[in-house]
Design an enzyme around this catalytic site. Structure first.
Site, PDB file in Angstrom:
ATOM      1  N   CYS A 634       3.305   4.154   8.120  1.00  0.00           N
ATOM      2  CA  CYS A 634       3.805   4.828   6.920  1.00  0.00           C
ATOM      3  C   CYS A 634       2.777   5.899   6.593  1.00  0.00           C
ATOM      4  O   CYS A 634       2.531   6.788   7.417  1.00  0.00           O
ATOM      5  CB  CYS A 634       4.023   3.839   5.784  1.00  0.00           C
ATOM      6  SG  CYS A 634       2.666   2.678   5.510  1.00  0.00           S
ATOM      7  N   GLY A 637      -0.446   2.875   6.343  1.00  0.00           N
ATOM      8  CA  GLY A 637      -0.247   1.901   7.410  1.00  0.00           C
ATOM      9  C   GLY A 637      -0.409   0.469   6.971  1.00  0.00           C
ATOM     10  O   GLY A 637      -0.760  -0.387   7.793  1.00  0.00           O
ATOM     11  N   VAL A 638      -0.153   0.171   5.680  1.00  0.00           N
ATOM     12  CA  VAL A 638      -0.314  -1.208   5.209  1.00  0.00           C
ATOM     13  C   VAL A 638       0.866  -1.672   4.351  1.00  0.00           C
ATOM     14  O   VAL A 638       1.359  -2.781   4.520  1.00  0.00           O
ATOM     15  CB  VAL A 638      -1.645  -1.392   4.428  1.00  0.00           C
ATOM     16  CG1 VAL A 638      -2.830  -1.244   5.349  1.00  0.00           C
ATOM     17  CG2 VAL A 638      -1.729  -0.410   3.268  1.00  0.00           C
ATOM     18  N   GLN A 678       1.564  -4.483   0.567  1.00  0.00           N
ATOM     19  CA  GLN A 678       0.500  -4.158  -0.375  1.00  0.00           C
ATOM     20  C   GLN A 678       0.788  -4.555  -1.815  1.00  0.00           C
ATOM     21  O   GLN A 678      -0.129  -4.921  -2.550  1.00  0.00           O
ATOM     22  CB  GLN A 678       0.223  -2.653  -0.309  1.00  0.00           C
ATOM     23  CG  GLN A 678      -1.018  -2.213  -1.060  1.00  0.00           C
ATOM     24  CD  GLN A 678      -1.313  -0.757  -0.836  1.00  0.00           C
ATOM     25  OE1 GLN A 678      -0.494  -0.026  -0.304  1.00  0.00           O
ATOM     26  NE2 GLN A 678      -2.490  -0.324  -1.229  1.00  0.00           N
TER      27      GLN A 678
END
Length: 730
Positions: A634, A637-638, A678
């Protein structure tokens, strides 16, 4: 009188010369497009005419044309490697060879007015397709299978056109033509001969109360390439030297039943090549042998991984009811690896092992009980409150066994109990759900991230608080005179099938796009998933790292070219060809799945959209020719990356085992990369997706087509309470 006789003879000679192209005897100039210069047999009728399709002083391909039904029975041509470009500004043409009033044998643009009435008795004309709203012009020799501009232009003749339904032509047949083009581009080393034809069932396009053009029932195509790449993946190698496919030329019906599908048929092999005792094979020969000849019948080896493919045979008979010696067959795709159990022990050894195992279990249980008793005594003496934190029973639907330290001990929950479990989590304003997510806050955070903090690598991180762990980071090959060139902000993530099934990474920066493609090339990646827009709310979330059009671009020593782009309402699928100029490896074709409706700092408005996207991506990944990792990114990246991976894993777990362990899955992700899934909003959305999948399964038990379930929308207002300022929530 002599003048008129000479004129009459001259006209006859011209007409004979032109009509000579459509007689049954084929010249060598026409036979060059047929394998071994042999046309398909069994097609004989007075209305059928061979046409050597000529354009710009050259014969381009061969067509067998039906002058009564006004459609080609088949077109035969040789494949030319191409990138699939389409021709522009080419007018539709007719075939003078089927007209008695022509002095040329080269296809010509349709004349204006009604001059085409001179030849419309023997071939289709533009007026036949003008008012045929249910059909469009589909070509048997597609221009995407040709490379030279003149070869492409020669396909724009109505003697190469048949009526196809728009759904079948655009969604099914064109897609299959592109698959064949890419396969032959990559793995056919010599000449590929292709024959594409039709079968009819009596349906006609009418004009002015007359039957004009026959509508095909089926479209079929077959190719033959003798000289092919023997090192190709098995999923492609078994489709050589010959292969065929056919499709039903129909629209999707009102019940969303998709009849327009392509069926692939493997040619030239049979069941007699399977089987036989395995004793004659040595261990190495089984895996190095020919893809068919190495099969044998025998017991599976213990503690060994196998991949399963089902082969279906069709018995064929000729007109004399004699069976063909080699039946047709088709293979399914290979399954995921299946590992056999260890070989059972027998006799005394088995008894001793079982006895020792039981003794060991009893000793372990006794030691555990003694240890717990001593631990509780010490805890009560020091502080009575400690005992409550050492073991706290959680009232739930059987998912939680307890809390020890900072980690909940979980067990998967059965699908039939999931909705009641979710209701308990959402009770009292999502109290238990919030508590469960809070327990994940510090998972994995004690691991080192020293390489990411090296001064030379800090500029390669999009966010300074989202870094990969040293133990799980993806390593690149070193470049000359650059000891830090092996770093990229990416982490290996385990899946249900492989230890390194995913790579979670950030959106590339302007200075890391070369490293991104180098990672894709070096780690055998065939699928990339992007779940962010390049720009969201005026902020750059990810640099565009792919070519904007069909022109190839260099990324370091790699050349990337976009082969196709399919833009859908909620996602876009692209295909790229990546080539390395520094190695002799063959080009690789990979897919890029771009999800475009995930809002910044939130979740999709409907779970249906993301579920369908995850299912679509998983279907392509399972069909990929290798087991390389799937890259997911994204912005950081989490957040969205972790949500996509978690949903993909839990849906696979639901399909294969019938249970769900959401907490354990996210816990595992965070052990490999920090902040995966997240926000609490994303964690709640995962539960919503699973619940909607289970509800859809329950309601469609009597439906034949499960592709369009109705999912309950997720409430985006719930996310407002979980957006925190100063944190990167993507």
């Amino acid at each position: 009188m002599a003048f008129w006789v000479q004129t009459f003879l001259l006209v006859n000679l011209i007409t004979s010369a032109v009509r000579g192209r459509v007689e049954k005897e084929l010249s060598s100039e026409c036979r060059q497009f047929l394998y071994m210069q042999t046309p398909p047999t069994g097609l004989e009728h007075p209305s059928l005419r061979f046409i050597c399709q000529r354009y710009n002083k050259r014969t381009r391909y061969l067509t067998l044309y039906n002058t009564v039904d006004h459609v080609p029975v088949y077109s035969a041509y040789t494949f030319k490697r191409s990138a699939g470009e389409k021709c522009v500004d080419v007018p539709w043409m007719y075939e003078p060879q089927l007209s008695t009033y022509s002095d040329t044998d080269e296809m010509q643009p349709f004349p204006r007015g009604y001059m085409h009435m001179d030849f419309e008795d023997a071939q289709a004309v533009l007026d036949d397709y003008t008012n045929a709203v249910l059909y469009e012009r589909g070509t048997l020799n597609p221009e995407e299978h040709q490379d030279e501009p003149d070869d492409k232009a020669s396909t724009y003749t109505l003697t190469n056109v048949v009526p196809m339904t728009p759904d079948f032509n655009n969604r099914v047949w064109n897609k299959q033509e592109n698959i064949i083009r890419k396969r032959l581009n990559n793995y056919c080393r010599g000449t590929a001969y292709i024959v594409t034809g039709i079968t009819t069932s009596g349906k006609m396009i009418r004009r002015e109360n007359m039957n004009r053009v026959a509508v095909p029932r089926y479209i079929w195509s077959a190719y033959c390439c003798i000289d092919y790449d023997n090192n190709a993946p098995f999923s492609e190698r078994y489709k050589f030297p010959s292969f065929a496919h056919y499709g039903l030329n129909e629209e999707e019906d009102n019940n969303n039943n998709n009849n327009a599908q392509v069926v692939e048929v493997n040619l030239g092999a049979g069941g007699d090549r399977l089987g036989g005792p395995c004793d004659r094979h040595h261990d190495d020969e089984i895996y190095l042998s020919d893809s068919y000849g190495g099969f044998c019948d025998g017991p599976l080896r213990p503690h060994t991984s196998y991949r399963v493919s089902v082969r279906a045979f069709t018995r064929l008979f000729d007109e004399n009811h004699r069976e063909f010696p080699q039946p047709l067959f088709s293979d399914t795709f290979l399954s995921a690896p299946i590992r056999t159990h260890s070989e059972p022990l027998g006799g005394v050894v088995e008894g001793l092992s079982a006895g020792m195992f039981l003794i060991g279990v009893l000793v372990a249980v006794a030691s555990l009980l003694v240890y717990r008793q001593r631990l509780r005594k010490v805890a009560v003496q020091d502080n009575p409150v400690v005992r409550m934190s050492m073991w706290k029973e959680v009232p739930s639907a059987g998912l939680y066994l307890g809390v020890r330290g900072n980690r909940r001990v979980t067990s998967p929950i059965k699908a039939c109990h999931f909705e009641s479990h979710l209701n308990k989590l959402q009770a009292d304003s999502n109290y238990l759900l919030s508590e469960e997510f809070e327990d994940l806050k510090d998972v994995g955070r004690n691991q080192t991230m020293d390489v990411a903090r090296v001064p030379e690598n800090r500029g390669k991180n999009r966010y300074n608080n989202i870094l990969p762990y040293d133990s799980t980071r993806v390593k690149l090959s070193f470049l000359e005179d650059d000891p830090c060139s092996d770093y990229i902000n990416a982490s290996y993530i385990p899946g249900n099938n492989f230890r390194r099934e995913y790579v979670a990474t950030q959106g590339p920066l302007p200075g890391t796009k070369d490293d991104f493609w180098r990672m894709v090339w070096e780690h055998g990646v065939h699928n990339i998933v992007m779940v962010t827009q390049c720009v969201e709310k005026g902020r750059v979330k990810c640099d565009q790292y792919w070519p904007p059009d069909r022109d190839p671009l260099y990324y370091g020593e790699l050349v990337v070219q976009m082969l196709s782009e399919s833009v859908l309402p909620e996602w876009t699928i692209r295909e790229f060809r990546i080539t390395s100029e520094s190695s002799c490896s063959y080009p690789r074709v990979l897919r890029h799945f771009h999800y475009t409706v995930w809002p910044d700092h939130g979740v999709p408005e409907s779970s249906q959209s993301l579920i369908q996207f995850v299912r679509t991506t998983r279907d392509y990944v399972d069909r990929s020719p290798s087991t390389g990792a799937t890259v997911v990114h994204c912005s950081a990246g989490v957040g969205r990356t972790g949500t996509f991976i978690a949903l993909d894993r839990v849906l696979q777990q639901l399909d294969s085992k019938g249970n769900i362990d959401m907490y354990g899955g996210v816990f595992d992700l965070r052990l490999h990369r920090q902040h995966m899934v997240q926000t609490e909003c994303q964690y709640a959305f995962l539960h919503q997706c699973v619940r909607d999948v289970l509800r859809a399964r329950k309601h469609r038990s009597e439906q034949e087509n499960p592709l369009y379930p109705i999912y309950e929308n997720f409430n985006p207002e719930y996310c407002r309470d979980f957006i925190y300022t100063g944190r990167c929530a993507d």
